[in-house]
Design an enzyme around this catalytic site. Structure first.
Site, PDB file in Angstrom:
ATOM      1  N   ASP A 172       0.815  -1.228   0.000  1.00  0.00           N
ATOM      2  CA  ASP A 172       0.000   0.000   0.000  1.00  0.00           C
ATOM      3  C   ASP A 172       0.841   1.266   0.000  1.00  0.00           C
ATOM      4  O   ASP A 172       0.495   2.252   0.664  1.00  0.00           O
ATOM      5  CB  ASP A 172      -0.951   0.024   1.212  1.00  0.00           C
ATOM      6  CG  ASP A 172      -1.771  -1.229   1.306  1.00  0.00           C
ATOM      7  OD1 ASP A 172      -2.210  -1.704   0.263  1.00  0.00           O
ATOM      8  OD2 ASP A 172      -1.955  -1.732   2.426  1.00  0.00           O
ATOM      9  N   HIS A 204      -5.217  -1.506  -6.542  1.00  0.00           N
ATOM     10  CA  HIS A 204      -4.745  -0.166  -6.860  1.00  0.00           C
ATOM     11  C   HIS A 204      -5.842   0.619  -7.559  1.00  0.00           C
ATOM     12  O   HIS A 204      -6.630   0.080  -8.324  1.00  0.00           O
ATOM     13  CB  HIS A 204      -3.443  -0.182  -7.678  1.00  0.00           C
ATOM     14  CG  HIS A 204      -3.410  -1.195  -8.753  1.00  0.00           C
ATOM     15  ND1 HIS A 204      -2.624  -2.316  -8.715  1.00  0.00           N
ATOM     16  CD2 HIS A 204      -4.096  -1.260  -9.908  1.00  0.00           C
ATOM     17  CE1 HIS A 204      -2.819  -3.020  -9.798  1.00  0.00           C
ATOM     18  NE2 HIS A 204      -3.703  -2.417 -10.538  1.00  0.00           N
TER      19      HIS A 204
HETATM   20  P1  IMP Z   1      -3.070 -12.562   2.155  1.00  0.00           P
HETATM   21  O1  IMP Z   1      -2.062 -12.077   1.166  1.00  0.00           O
HETATM   22  O2  IMP Z   1      -4.488 -12.251   1.742  1.00  0.00           O
HETATM   23  O3  IMP Z   1      -2.885 -13.988   2.516  1.00  0.00           O
HETATM   24  O4  IMP Z   1      -2.853 -11.738   3.514  1.00  0.00           O
HETATM   25  C1  IMP Z   1      -1.708 -11.911   4.323  1.00  0.00           C
HETATM   26  C2  IMP Z   1      -1.283 -10.591   4.965  1.00  0.00           C
HETATM   27  O5  IMP Z   1      -0.792  -9.725   3.964  1.00  0.00           O
HETATM   28  C3  IMP Z   1      -2.425  -9.830   5.654  1.00  0.00           C
HETATM   29  O6  IMP Z   1      -1.904  -9.152   6.777  1.00  0.00           O
HETATM   30  C4  IMP Z   1      -2.855  -8.832   4.598  1.00  0.00           C
HETATM   31  O7  IMP Z   1      -3.458  -7.688   5.175  1.00  0.00           O
HETATM   32  C5  IMP Z   1      -1.511  -8.513   3.958  1.00  0.00           C
HETATM   33  N1  IMP Z   1      -1.655  -8.085   2.562  1.00  0.00           N
HETATM   34  C6  IMP Z   1      -1.871  -8.866   1.489  1.00  0.00           C
HETATM   35  N2  IMP Z   1      -1.918  -8.148   0.368  1.00  0.00           N
HETATM   36  C7  IMP Z   1      -1.694  -6.881   0.718  1.00  0.00           C
HETATM   37  C8  IMP Z   1      -1.572  -5.662  -0.012  1.00  0.00           C
HETATM   38  O8  IMP Z   1      -1.675  -5.595  -1.242  1.00  0.00           O
HETATM   39  N3  IMP Z   1      -1.326  -4.557   0.737  1.00  0.00           N
HETATM   40  C9  IMP Z   1      -1.163  -4.596   2.078  1.00  0.00           C
HETATM   41  N4  IMP Z   1      -1.269  -5.703   2.795  1.00  0.00           N
HETATM   42  C10 IMP Z   1      -1.525  -6.843   2.124  1.00  0.00           C
END
Ligand code: IMP
Length: 470
Positions: free
Chosen positions: A25, A54
């Site tokens: 982010d 995005h």
């Molecule tokens: P997952 O990728 O959905 O398995 O999430 C695992 C961790 O990564 C969690 O804490 C999410 O909030 C974080 N996360 C996954 N994708 C993003 C992103 O694009 N931006 C910020 N945090 C992310």
């Protein structure tokens, strides 16, 4: 001035990567869009899936894309957008995004989807939602998009690749074999096939061996912009494990995810949100303003979304003035809320409030080792009118100064030491580094000295051209 400096930065470069050096982010989308419109012929994504998000302005309207690379709006100019082999792709979401483009009369003729990327299947999403999503129930606060279970199947050598979707026999065989690993789910091949068939048909013309394609494009001399996803400290290799995503968004993981050798990359630009940063979901965040109170508050997710915070912390008062007052509060938790409101830090994918804290140069120094010395600073304008801001240059544990360790126990014991600087007013019209306010310039200088890095670009607004190239 700007273009001159940009020309100097990209001189003799053929492949440039834009990746995140924090917890995601950080505004990669803006810079992929910037390089896609000013420079690149090809835009390629290599890791993650629709956990990313995005915002792109299309025909004056804001659209949020999760899978399509940020260069997709440049398709009509002949720019090629690639979803790489390292990705986990939910083909239903992908088709929805393509339909969004169609509604806006935008083309996607030059889209390429890797035949080797893995497919997020319905059982991945159900399992992720049941086990990993809710922080209140002990999950890591995943985005619930099935990313972790999809990559788990990939690593366990039973995943379904995009190419498998076009061979009914193989698909049936694989789905029937996989059932045993998801006994709690009712996996039915016929039903899945009927749900997926329209999407399989829609994506078929775009599916290619994108590794061979990207090398062909490279040999033709095309300029390639690689778009990272998530961030280094969410990497399964380098991040705050197990509070991480399930791919490796470092420069090596990202290069591998588009089928390139990391040595092919001429310039890696690692993004740092500055002088504040954010994290969404659970896990260590040493510089978080308001510490545990902020983490627990943000873990409530949508209960504390932007509307709630506007109602609760601003009410009927003048929004801008009240936000500045919150940022200047003597209470750190309240300062964190003020920064979140000032910078609009709510998830593009999940709408959750992002945890906020000061930029952590100790993390950035580690990121420099893995991703290289070139930085982009983003969201710098968001803190306008804060009286002071801080940067962390030291971790202390029992009096010892330590480097970043991905080990949870160490991370949970450290106390960050913050150096404070004089705040600044509106900087969004500045286009020359030398015109930036003194406190900010000093902080950037200290940050570069500490990390042995070089700040190449500074973003002073959401708009593509609100950008300082040094
Ligand atoms: P997952 O990728 O959905 O398995 O999430 C695992 C961790 O990564 C969690 O804490 C999410 O909030 C974080 N996360 C996954 N994708 C993003 C992103 O694009 N931006 C910020 N945090 C992310």
């Amino acid at each position: 001035m700007v273009n001159n400096n940009l020309s100097k930065l990209v001189k003799d470069k053929q492949i440039i990567a834009i990746i995140c050096n924090q917890f995601g982010d950080t505004g990669k989308g803006k810079f992929v869009d910037y390089f896609a419109s000013h420079w690149a012929d090809v835009i390629a994504r290599g890791t993650g899936g629709n956990n990313a998000g995005h915002t792109i302005v299309v025909n004056g309207k804001e659209k949020i894309f999760h899978l399509l690379p940020s260069g997709i709006t440049q398709d009509s100019k002949g720019k090629i957008n690639i979803l790489g082999n390292g990705m986990a792709i939910d083909i239903k979401t992908l088709c929805e995004e393509l339909e969004e483009l169609e509604k806006e009369n935008l083309t996607y003729n030059n889209l390429m989807i890797s035949n080797q990327a893995h497919v997020i299947m319905p059982w991945h999403i159900s399992q992720d939602r049941a086990k990993n999503m809710s922080q209140k129930n002990g999950g890591i606060g995943s985005t619930g998009r099935g990313i972790g279970p999809c990559y788990a199947d990939k690593i366990a050598r039973r995943g379904i690749k995009i190419s498998n979707l076009f061979d009914k026999e193989i698909l049936e065989y694989k789905i029937n074999k996989i059932k045993q690993f998801y006994p709690e789910q009712n996996i039915d091949f016929r039903q899945i096939l009927s749900e997926l068939s329209p999407h399989i048909k829609k994506i078929k013309p775009f599916v290619k061996n994108t590794i061979l394609e990207i090398h062909k494009l490279k040999e033709q001399g095309k300029k390639i912009c690689i778009e990272g996803a998530q961030g280094l400290f969410l990497s399964v290799e380098h991040g705050t494990y197990p509070y991480v995503t399930s791919s490796d968004p470092s420069i090596s993981g990202t290069a591998s995810g588009v089928g390139l050798n990391p040595q092919n990359i001429d310039l890696t630009l690692g993004i740092i949100k500055f002088p504040f940063m954010t994290r969404v979901g659970a896990g260590p965040f040493p510089t978080e303003l308001g510490g545990k109170k902020s983490e627990d508050y943000c873990a409530e997710g949508l209960e504390h979304d932007e509307n709630y915070e506007i109602k609760t912390y601003i009410g009927d008062e003048n929004k801008k003035e009240k936000i500045v007052e919150l940022m200047n509060s003597s209470d750190e938790f309240t300062q964190g809320v003020g920064i979140r409101l000032a910078a609009g830090e709510y998830g593009a994918t999940t709408k959750r409030p992002r945890r906020t804290g000061w930029t952590d140069a100790v993390l950035a120094r580690y990121a420099r080792k893995i991703n290289g010395p070139h930085f982009i600073l983003t969201k710098v304008d968001s803190l306008a009118h804060a009286k002071k801001f801080g940067i962390c240059y030291k971790y202390k544990t029992n009096g010892d100064i330590v480097e970043y360790e991905s080990d949870l126990k160490t991370l949970n014991q450290i106390t960050p030491e913050i150096k404070y600087y004089e705040g600044y007013s509106d900087i969004s019209n500045i286009r020359d580094f030398n015109d930036l306010p003194l406190g900010l310039k000093q902080a950037i200088q200290d940050f570069e000295d500490f990390t042995s890095g070089k700040v190449e670009i500074i973003s002073v607004g959401a708009d593509r051209e609100e950008t300082i190239v040094r």
